[in-house]
Design a protein around this motif. Structure first.
Motif, PDB file in Angstrom:
ATOM      1  N   VAL A   1     -91.639  64.650 -47.317  1.00 18.09           N
ATOM      2  CA  VAL A   1     -92.707  65.731 -46.539  1.00 18.09           C
ATOM      3  C   VAL A   1     -94.061  64.813 -46.648  1.00 18.09           C
ATOM      4  O   VAL A   1     -94.412  64.717 -47.175  1.00 18.09           O
ATOM      5  CB  VAL A   1     -92.581  66.900 -47.449  1.00 18.09           C
ATOM      6  N   PRO A   2     -94.378  64.731 -44.922  1.00 20.99           N
ATOM      7  CA  PRO A   2     -95.684  64.479 -44.618  1.00 20.99           C
ATOM      8  C   PRO A   2     -97.014  64.530 -45.716  1.00 20.99           C
ATOM      9  O   PRO A   2     -97.463  63.415 -46.171  1.00 20.99           O
ATOM     10  CB  PRO A   2     -96.133  64.396 -43.087  1.00 20.99           C
ATOM     11  N   SER A   3     -97.208  65.621 -46.190  1.00 22.31           N
ATOM     12  CA  SER A   3     -98.169  65.790 -47.079  1.00 22.31           C
ATOM     13  C   SER A   3     -97.711  65.059 -48.417  1.00 22.31           C
ATOM     14  O   SER A   3     -99.067  64.814 -48.763  1.00 22.31           O
ATOM     15  CB  SER A   3     -98.235  67.527 -47.197  1.00 22.31           C
ATOM     16  N   HIS A   4     -97.013  65.007 -48.505  1.00 18.41           N
ATOM     17  CA  HIS A   4     -96.037  64.598 -49.756  1.00 18.41           C
ATOM     18  C   HIS A   4     -97.092  63.455 -49.686  1.00 18.41           C
ATOM     19  O   HIS A   4     -97.035  62.253 -51.274  1.00 18.41           O
ATOM     20  CB  HIS A   4     -95.321  65.290 -50.452  1.00 18.41           C
ATOM     21  N   GLN A   5     -96.432  62.231 -48.384  1.00 19.10           N
ATOM     22  CA  GLN A   5     -96.010  60.890 -48.078  1.00 19.10           C
ATOM     23  C   GLN A   5     -97.390  60.851 -48.219  1.00 19.10           C
ATOM     24  O   GLN A   5     -98.522  60.023 -49.013  1.00 19.10           O
ATOM     25  CB  GLN A   5     -95.493  60.662 -47.099  1.00 19.10           C
TER      26      GLN A   5
ATOM     27  N   TYR B   1    -105.533  68.286 -42.997  1.00 22.92           N
ATOM     28  CA  TYR B   1    -104.837  67.801 -41.919  1.00 22.92           C
ATOM     29  C   TYR B   1    -103.855  69.093 -41.798  1.00 22.92           C
ATOM     30  O   TYR B   1    -102.882  69.584 -42.993  1.00 22.92           O
ATOM     31  CB  TYR B   1    -104.279  66.787 -43.133  1.00 22.92           C
ATOM     32  N   GLU B   2    -103.145  68.670 -40.715  1.00 29.00           N
ATOM     33  CA  GLU B   2    -101.752  69.386 -40.525  1.00 29.00           C
ATOM     34  C   GLU B   2    -100.908  68.687 -40.425  1.00 29.00           C
ATOM     35  O   GLU B   2    -101.085  68.162 -38.648  1.00 29.00           O
ATOM     36  CB  GLU B   2    -102.455  70.769 -38.973  1.00 29.00           C
ATOM     37  N   LEU B   3     -99.915  68.608 -41.084  1.00 33.06           N
ATOM     38  CA  LEU B   3     -99.702  66.992 -40.251  1.00 33.06           C
ATOM     39  C   LEU B   3     -97.692  67.594 -40.224  1.00 33.06           C
ATOM     40  O   LEU B   3     -96.302  67.200 -40.400  1.00 33.06           O
ATOM     41  CB  LEU B   3     -98.843  66.775 -41.972  1.00 33.06           C
ATOM     42  N   GLY B   4     -97.501  69.094 -40.298  1.00 31.29           N
ATOM     43  CA  GLY B   4     -96.185  69.730 -39.392  1.00 31.29           C
ATOM     44  C   GLY B   4     -95.555  70.557 -41.540  1.00 31.29           C
ATOM     45  O   GLY B   4     -96.482  69.859 -42.644  1.00 31.29           O
ATOM     46  N   LYS B   5     -94.983  71.418 -40.935  1.00 30.44           N
ATOM     47  CA  LYS B   5     -94.556  71.968 -42.546  1.00 30.44           C
ATOM     48  C   LYS B   5     -93.934  71.804 -42.907  1.00 30.44           C
ATOM     49  O   LYS B   5     -92.790  70.610 -42.911  1.00 30.44           O
ATOM     50  CB  LYS B   5     -93.825  73.226 -41.062  1.00 30.44           C
ATOM     51  N   ILE B   6     -93.829  71.832 -44.410  1.00 25.16           N
ATOM     52  CA  ILE B   6     -92.493  71.455 -44.828  1.00 25.16           C
ATOM     53  C   ILE B   6     -91.333  72.498 -44.587  1.00 25.16           C
ATOM     54  O   ILE B   6     -91.185  73.062 -43.609  1.00 25.16           O
ATOM     55  CB  ILE B   6     -92.695  71.780 -46.596  1.00 25.16           C
TER      56      ILE B   6
ATOM     57  N   GLY C   1     -83.567  76.293 -40.045  1.00 23.02           N
ATOM     58  CA  GLY C   1     -83.152  74.665 -40.561  1.00 23.02           C
ATOM     59  C   GLY C   1     -83.216  73.808 -39.369  1.00 23.02           C
ATOM     60  O   GLY C   1     -82.567  72.366 -39.187  1.00 23.02           O
ATOM     61  N   GLN C   2     -84.343  73.720 -38.591  1.00 20.70           N
ATOM     62  CA  GLN C   2     -84.231  73.069 -37.318  1.00 20.70           C
ATOM     63  C   GLN C   2     -84.900  71.997 -37.487  1.00 20.70           C
ATOM     64  O   GLN C   2     -84.469  70.982 -36.515  1.00 20.70           O
ATOM     65  CB  GLN C   2     -84.600  74.069 -36.220  1.00 20.70           C
ATOM     66  N   ASN C   3     -85.778  71.850 -38.282  1.00 24.12           N
ATOM     67  CA  ASN C   3     -86.683  70.544 -38.451  1.00 24.12           C
ATOM     68  C   ASN C   3     -85.484  69.170 -39.613  1.00 24.12           C
ATOM     69  O   ASN C   3     -84.574  69.843 -40.042  1.00 24.12           O
ATOM     70  CB  ASN C   3     -87.915  71.517 -38.903  1.00 24.12           C
ATOM     71  N   ASN C   4     -86.448  68.309 -38.852  1.00 27.13           N
ATOM     72  CA  ASN C   4     -85.301  67.225 -39.587  1.00 27.13           C
ATOM     73  C   ASN C   4     -86.097  66.369 -41.081  1.00 27.13           C
ATOM     74  O   ASN C   4     -87.087  67.167 -41.133  1.00 27.13           O
ATOM     75  CB  ASN C   4     -85.988  66.159 -38.822  1.00 27.13           C
ATOM     76  N   SER C   5     -85.051  66.816 -42.037  1.00 28.84           N
ATOM     77  CA  SER C   5     -85.210  66.889 -43.217  1.00 28.84           C
ATOM     78  C   SER C   5     -85.152  65.095 -43.477  1.00 28.84           C
ATOM     79  O   SER C   5     -86.045  65.181 -45.062  1.00 28.84           O
ATOM     80  CB  SER C   5     -84.387  67.264 -44.263  1.00 28.84           C
ATOM     81  N   HIS C   6     -85.081  64.680 -42.432  1.00 34.32           N
ATOM     82  CA  HIS C   6     -85.216  63.226 -42.719  1.00 34.32           C
ATOM     83  C   HIS C   6     -84.003  62.273 -43.606  1.00 34.32           C
ATOM     84  O   HIS C   6     -83.822  61.302 -43.803  1.00 34.32           O
ATOM     85  CB  HIS C   6     -86.935  62.274 -43.122  1.00 34.32           C
ATOM     86  N   VAL C   7     -83.354  63.130 -44.421  1.00 32.02           N
ATOM     87  CA  VAL C   7     -82.838  62.642 -45.629  1.00 32.02           C
ATOM     88  C   VAL C   7     -81.375  61.668 -44.828  1.00 32.02           C
ATOM     89  O   VAL C   7     -81.463  60.893 -44.980  1.00 32.02           O
ATOM     90  CB  VAL C   7     -82.143  63.996 -46.677  1.00 32.02           C
ATOM     91  N   ILE C   8     -81.390  62.330 -43.164  1.00 31.82           N
ATOM     92  CA  ILE C   8     -79.198  62.297 -43.328  1.00 31.82           C
ATOM     93  C   ILE C   8     -80.208  60.566 -42.675  1.00 31.82           C
ATOM     94  O   ILE C   8     -79.261  59.621 -42.820  1.00 31.82           O
ATOM     95  CB  ILE C   8     -79.358  62.772 -42.170  1.00 31.82           C
ATOM     96  N   GLU C   9     -81.757  60.739 -41.812  1.00 32.18           N
ATOM     97  CA  GLU C   9     -81.289  59.553 -41.211  1.00 32.18           C
ATOM     98  C   GLU C   9     -81.683  58.552 -41.776  1.00 32.18           C
ATOM     99  O   GLU C   9     -81.492  57.054 -41.841  1.00 32.18           O
ATOM    100  CB  GLU C   9     -82.307  59.599 -40.216  1.00 32.18           C
TER     101      GLU C   9
END
Length: 342
Positions: free
Chosen positions: A128-132, A280-285, A292-300
C-alpha cells in the motif's frame, strides 16, 4: 518468453476477487487450472476463466500442468498443500495466515529451501503506497524517534464477503484455527514489522467472541505490543465494526505524527510538531468494499520473483514472524499474562 503456468487452489472469495483476476491480467501468466473440493464451484470458476477444473489438489499438483500455484484454502490446509506443491517442484503463493503453528510454518520454509522454489505469503499491506511512504519517513529519520502507535483492522465480518456466508470455514475453529486475529490481525502485525522496521518482542492481549454467536473463533481482539527498541502500541482486529471498515494506523513520533489510511481522501497525513500538516493522496488501500478491482500488487510481485529468480518480498520467514505475534497473542489471552517472543 515462456509464460508462467499458474493454478489456483481454493475458489472462494479471495481467489475470485484477487488472485484469479490479477493473474488473468498479468501478461507473464497463463492461468491454466483451478481446484476446489466443491465441484460445482470449481467447474463454474474454471468455465469463467476457460481453464481446467480439479477437485483434488493432489491431482492438480501431479498433472504437470502448472509451474506455480496460489493456495487460497481454509487456513488449516495452507501448510499441507503448500508443502505438497513445493515438494512437487511448484512455486507457492500462500494466503495469510501462512499456517496454524510455528512447526507448520517451519516445515513450509524447509520445503521451499529443499525444492529451490519460491514461497511467498500474501501480505498485501506492505504494498500500500501510504505504508511504503511511512516506512521511508521512519527509516530516513524524518519523524525522529518513534514513541507509540495504534493500528486497527475491522469490518462487519467475513459472512458478508465469503462465498459461504455464515456457514463458511472462517467461523469454524478446526478449519480456521483463529478468527479475526488470523483474518485481519496478522495483516497488521506484518504491517507494523514492515513500517517500523523492528521485530515485536512482547505481546499482551484480550481475545473475545462477542459479536458472532454462531462462531467458535474470536471476532474481537485487542493487543498491546512492544518492539525491540521499546516502542509500545495497540493492535485491534475485529469482525464487529458494523458500519465502515477501519484499516488505519497512526504512528506517534518525536517530530511528527503519521496518520495512515485514517482519512477518506488523504491516505497519509503527516502532522509536524510545529503545526504544519502535509497531506498525501497516494491511492486508496485495497478493500473488499471496492469490488476488488484495484491491484494488490501481491500477484505481480510473486510472478516477478519467479521470473527474475529473486527472493519474494514476503518470503516464508517473514510470514512466520508475523504469525508468531498472533500465536503469542492467543497464548497471552489464554495464560492471562504478557508473552515474550523468542
Amino acid at each position: 518468453m515462456e509464460k508462467l503456468r499458474v493454478g489456483v487452489i481454493g475458489c472462494g472469495s479471495i481467489a475470485q476477487h484477487r488472485h484469479l483476476p490479477e493473474y488473468q491480467v498479468n501478461p507473464n501468466v497463463e492461468l491454466v487450472a483451478v481446484c476446489d473440493i466443491n465441484e460445482e464451484r470449481a467447474l463454474e470458476v474454471a468455465e469463467k476463466y476457460g481453464v481446467l477444473s480439479f477437485t483434488s489438489y493432489k491431482a492438480l499438483l501431479e498433472s504437470s500442468e502448472v509451474d506455480a500455484v496460489s493456495v487460497c484454502t481454509p487456513n488449516y490446509l495452507h501448510a499441507p498443500i503448500s508443502i505438497a506443491a513445493l515438494e512437487a517442484g511448484i512455486h507457492v503463493l500462500c494466503e495469510k495466515p501462512m499456517a496454524t503453528s510455528k512447526q507448520e510454518a517451519e516445515a513450509m520454509i524447509a520445503a521451499a529451501k529443499a525444492s529451490g522454489k519460491k514461497l511467498m505469503i500474501a501480505h498485501n499491506q506492505r504494498f500500500v503506497p501510504s505504508h511504503q511512504k511511512a516506512r521511508q519517513f521512519i527509516q530516513s529519520g524524518e519523524i525522529g524517534k518513534i514513541y507509540s502507535f495504534r493500528t486497527a483492522f475491522g469490518h462487519g465480518g467475513p459472512e458478508g464477503w465469503s462465498v459461504e456466508g455464515k456457514e463458511g470455514w472462517f467461523f469454524q475453529k478446526e478449519k480456521a484455527f483463529v478468527g479475526a486475529m488470523g483474518d485481519l490481525g496478522v495483516h497488521k502485525t506484518d504491517l507494523l514489522r514492515y513500517v517500523l522496521g523492528e521485530e515485536i518482542v512482547e505481546v499482551g492481549s484480550f481475545v473475545e467472541t462477542s459479536a458472532k454467536n454462531f462462531a467458535d473463533v474470536d471476532d474481537n481482539a485487542v493487543c498491546v505490543l512492544k518492539t525491540e527498541s521499546g516502542i509500545i502500541g495497540t493492535l485491534a482486529a475485529s469482525w464487529a465494526y458494523v458500519s465502515k471498515e477501519d484499516n488505519s494506523t497512526i504512528i506517534y513520533g518525536e517530530k511528527a505524527i503519521l496518520r495512515l489510511e485514517d482519512d477518506p481522501t488523504s491516505s497519509l497525513i503527516v502532522q509536524y510538531t510545529n503545526g504544519e500538516v502535509v497531506k498525501y493522496e497516494l491511492g486508496k488501500i485495497q478493500s473488499n468494499a471496492e469490488g476488488g478491482q484495484n491491484n494488490s500488487h501481491v500477484i505481480e510481485k510473486f510472478v516477478d520473483s519467479i521470473l527474475t529468480g529473486q527472493e519474494p518480498p514476503v518470503p516464508g520467514e517473514e510470514g512466520m514472524k508475523s504469525l508468531a505475534v498472533i500465536l503469542a497473542a492467543l497464548e497471552s489471552n489464554e495464560m492471562k499474562q504478557i508473552v515474550r517472543l523468542k
